[in-house]
Design a protein around this motif. Sequence first.
Motif: not given
Length: 246
Positions: A175-179
Amino acid sequence: MIPYERQQKILGLLKDTELIKFEEIEEVFPSVSASTLRRDLKELQKNNKIEYLSGGAVKLVSAVGEIPIATRNHLYSAQKEKIANIAVNYIQDGDIIYLDSGSTCSALFKKIVDKRITIYTTNTDIFGITGDISAEIITLGGQYNPINSSVSGPLTEINLKNIYFNKAFLGVNGIDEKYGVTTPTLAEANKKSIVREHSDNTYLLCDSTKFHNLSNVKVFNLKDVVVISDKNDETLGKIVTLISKE
């Protein structure tokens, strides 16, 4: 030095630190102009290798593949146990839930089979659980993947399109804030996406080693979901509800 060589060297620098300032990259390539280095960084970002942050810092984007379930069951076991202990508090008698594949979901399985609930699942680890079982368990058909003890594919998707859940508990690879949320295969991504659309509440069971990591296929953005993890994260906590305490 050709662009490819420079870009590989930049990635090599980031593997040691994961975050580096643009000025530090310039020091490594004193004979290369700033505009050329920025073009290299844009190319790396285009290929999802790095993220160019505001303020001039460069961050490595880790690509996470599929680790065999037999290996994952022994990795970060304390963190997964903590996540399962938190998640169990969000399941009440009478719930109709979906429980995903993955080692953290398997840890949760063992804690809820004695509840009076209905569990739909594509996690084949259920066949290894013994003892008293009060839950009604419904396994969905599909193509079996022994690497992650999961079934998925067109048959699974057809079944899921006719089923709705109070709550869904999904495993993720990154999980990533952008992707957003990512997973190694299109089949798993499609399955998780349908489940989210058919669930009143969606919980992502994700240990902190998967924060800011990127796998091959995007599933969905971090919207209208809750992340249950072993620790908090300041950046992710600004864009998604993150629960890390029992």
